[in-house]
Design an enzyme around this catalytic site. Sequence first.
Site, PDB file in Angstrom:
ATOM      1  N   GLU A  45      11.454  -5.937  -9.040  1.00 32.52           N
ATOM      2  CA  GLU A  45      10.661  -4.770  -9.408  1.00 32.52           C
ATOM      3  C   GLU A  45      11.534  -3.814 -10.223  1.00 32.52           C
ATOM      4  O   GLU A  45      12.269  -2.989  -9.651  1.00 32.52           O
ATOM      5  CB  GLU A  45      10.157  -4.051  -8.154  1.00 32.52           C
ATOM      6  CG  GLU A  45       9.262  -4.914  -7.285  1.00 32.52           C
ATOM      7  CD  GLU A  45       8.330  -4.076  -6.413  1.00 32.52           C
ATOM      8  OE1 GLU A  45       7.125  -4.282  -6.505  1.00 32.52           O
ATOM      9  OE2 GLU A  45       8.822  -3.202  -5.672  1.00 32.52           O
TER      10      GLU A  45
ATOM     11  N   GLU B  23      11.797   2.419  -3.449  1.00 34.25           N
ATOM     12  CA  GLU B  23      11.502   3.757  -2.911  1.00 34.25           C
ATOM     13  C   GLU B  23      12.292   4.009  -1.630  1.00 34.25           C
ATOM     14  O   GLU B  23      12.755   5.119  -1.378  1.00 34.25           O
ATOM     15  CB  GLU B  23       9.986   3.902  -2.685  1.00 34.25           C
ATOM     16  CG  GLU B  23       9.265   4.059  -4.019  1.00 34.25           C
ATOM     17  CD  GLU B  23       7.859   3.516  -4.047  1.00 34.25           C
ATOM     18  OE1 GLU B  23       7.262   3.278  -2.977  1.00 34.25           O
ATOM     19  OE2 GLU B  23       7.344   3.313  -5.169  1.00 34.25           O
TER      20      GLU B  23
ATOM     21  N   HIS C 279      12.700  -2.006  -0.626  1.00 34.24           N
ATOM     22  CA  HIS C 279      11.908  -1.492  -1.742  1.00 34.24           C
ATOM     23  C   HIS C 279      12.680  -0.356  -2.406  1.00 34.24           C
ATOM     24  O   HIS C 279      13.367   0.414  -1.728  1.00 34.24           O
ATOM     25  CB  HIS C 279      10.540  -1.006  -1.249  1.00 34.24           C
ATOM     26  CG  HIS C 279       9.616  -0.716  -2.393  1.00 34.24           C
ATOM     27  ND1 HIS C 279       9.675   0.466  -3.096  1.00 34.24           N
ATOM     28  CD2 HIS C 279       8.658  -1.475  -2.972  1.00 34.24           C
ATOM     29  CE1 HIS C 279       8.774   0.420  -4.065  1.00 34.24           C
ATOM     30  NE2 HIS C 279       8.141  -0.743  -4.008  1.00 34.24           N
TER      31      HIS C 279
ATOM     32  N   GLY D 185       1.445  -2.670  -6.301  1.00 34.22           N
ATOM     33  CA  GLY D 185       1.340  -1.367  -5.667  1.00 34.22           C
ATOM     34  C   GLY D 185      -0.040  -0.778  -5.884  1.00 34.22           C
ATOM     35  O   GLY D 185      -1.010  -1.167  -5.235  1.00 34.22           O
ATOM     36  N   GLY D 186      -0.147   0.143  -6.832  1.00 35.63           N
ATOM     37  CA  GLY D 186      -1.389   0.901  -7.047  1.00 35.63           C
ATOM     38  C   GLY D 186      -2.634   0.040  -7.134  1.00 35.63           C
ATOM     39  O   GLY D 186      -3.670   0.369  -6.531  1.00 35.63           O
TER      40      GLY D 186
ATOM     41  N   TRP E 181       0.817  -1.226   0.000  1.00 35.07           N
ATOM     42  CA  TRP E 181       0.000   0.000   0.000  1.00 35.07           C
ATOM     43  C   TRP E 181       0.840   1.260   0.000  1.00 35.07           C
ATOM     44  O   TRP E 181       0.318   2.350  -0.172  1.00 35.07           O
ATOM     45  CB  TRP E 181      -0.916   0.024   1.236  1.00 35.07           C
ATOM     46  CG  TRP E 181      -1.964  -1.031   1.262  1.00 35.07           C
ATOM     47  CD1 TRP E 181      -2.208  -2.006   0.323  1.00 35.07           C
ATOM     48  CD2 TRP E 181      -2.951  -1.219   2.289  1.00 35.07           C
ATOM     49  NE1 TRP E 181      -3.265  -2.786   0.707  1.00 35.07           N
ATOM     50  CE2 TRP E 181      -3.738  -2.328   1.909  1.00 35.07           C
ATOM     51  CE3 TRP E 181      -3.229  -0.570   3.489  1.00 35.07           C
ATOM     52  CZ2 TRP E 181      -4.801  -2.780   2.695  1.00 35.07           C
ATOM     53  CZ3 TRP E 181      -4.284  -1.024   4.277  1.00 35.07           C
ATOM     54  CH2 TRP E 181      -5.055  -2.119   3.881  1.00 35.07           C
ATOM     55  N   LYS E 182       2.139   1.134   0.264  1.00 40.83           N
ATOM     56  CA  LYS E 182       3.009   2.316   0.385  1.00 40.83           C
ATOM     57  C   LYS E 182       2.395   3.269   1.421  1.00 40.83           C
ATOM     58  O   LYS E 182       1.834   2.797   2.402  1.00 40.83           O
ATOM     59  CB  LYS E 182       3.230   2.945  -0.994  1.00 40.83           C
ATOM     60  CG  LYS E 182       3.665   1.868  -2.025  1.00 40.83           C
ATOM     61  CD  LYS E 182       4.119   2.388  -3.326  1.00 40.83           C
ATOM     62  CE  LYS E 182       4.556   1.226  -4.218  1.00 40.83           C
ATOM     63  NZ  LYS E 182       5.092   1.638  -5.496  1.00 40.83           N
TER      64      LYS E 182
HETATM   65  P1  13P Z   1       2.889  -0.360  -8.873  1.00 43.89           P
HETATM   66  O1  13P Z   1       2.129  -1.673  -8.910  1.00 43.89           O
HETATM   67  O2  13P Z   1       2.033   0.798  -8.476  1.00 43.89           O
HETATM   68  O3  13P Z   1       3.651  -0.137 -10.145  1.00 43.89           O
HETATM   69  O4  13P Z   1       3.979  -0.485  -7.713  1.00 43.89           O
HETATM   70  C1  13P Z   1       4.801  -1.611  -7.672  1.00 43.89           C
HETATM   71  C2  13P Z   1       5.503  -1.626  -6.370  1.00 43.89           C
HETATM   72  O5  13P Z   1       6.367  -0.802  -6.118  1.00 43.89           O
HETATM   73  C3  13P Z   1       5.128  -2.648  -5.390  1.00 43.89           C
HETATM   74  O6  13P Z   1       6.032  -2.724  -4.350  1.00 43.89           O
END
Ligand code: 13P
Length: 258
Positions: A173, A103, A101, A239-240, A16-17
């Site tokens: 990723e 990020e 991750h 993610g999204g 979910w970030k």
């Molecule tokens: P998205 O699915 O939004 O591209 O993000 C991938 C992600 O970073 C999952 O950890």
Amino acid sequence: MSATGPGRTPFIAGNWKMNKTVSEAEEFIAALLPRVSSVQGVDVAVCPPYLDLQAMVDSTRGSRVQVYAQNMHHAAEGAFTGEVSAPMLTELGVHGVILGHSERRELFGETDRALQLKVPAALAAGLVPILCVGETEEEREAGDTERKLRHQVQEGLAKVDSGRLGDVVIAYEPIWAIGSGRVATPEQAQEALGFIRALVADRSREQAQRTRVLYGGSVKAENAGELLALPDVDGALVGGASLDPAGFAAIVDAATPA
Ligand code: 13P
């Protein structure tokens, strides 16, 4: 339909970030649980922000949905302002933790050296680590993808006992595919995931057959089936598309063995 290898249960995890307050998380899980209650043969996890963890552990108890954190410190306790440790997570009933991750690596200075400590610390505490690796667009264009993956996988697993390698989940990723809508082609995904499994096999052939390797980067219900059918793809880190219960449940369905 998933083509996960023998003995490897497909795994769909939603990262979910920094999204969803506790009340939004409760709303999400109430909508998700009925949609995945009859699913069999797939491990399902949500990875909410720290503040949602207790509520999500309570709300998912007795269901097939597990709760993972998005990061942790390697030490059990100490003077590390703002950090959270493995024992704090396990006491809540958290099942695992995303580590490294992109990020966190790009925006918050996460290093391979820190991950060398975090991955075994998670295992020792009884958490399932999801170690994230992946190249930038520039690295791919320069032909540096394998060098980057080799470095990240070898460093992240360096202090993991060979006999426990299969307990680490690795998520490939590609950074250019995260949040961009540009999903890796099946050929790119299979090539990278096969390479990652071969890197684990360099340490232990037997453990590499147990290791679950996930693809992440713009996974959606519409493209999940094709990716999950690839021989080395054991699941997805989403993610999204994991923020919407119907979309996430559809990806879980795509991973369900026939
Ligand atoms: P998205 O699915 O939004 O591209 O993000 C991938 C992600 O970073 C999952 O950890």
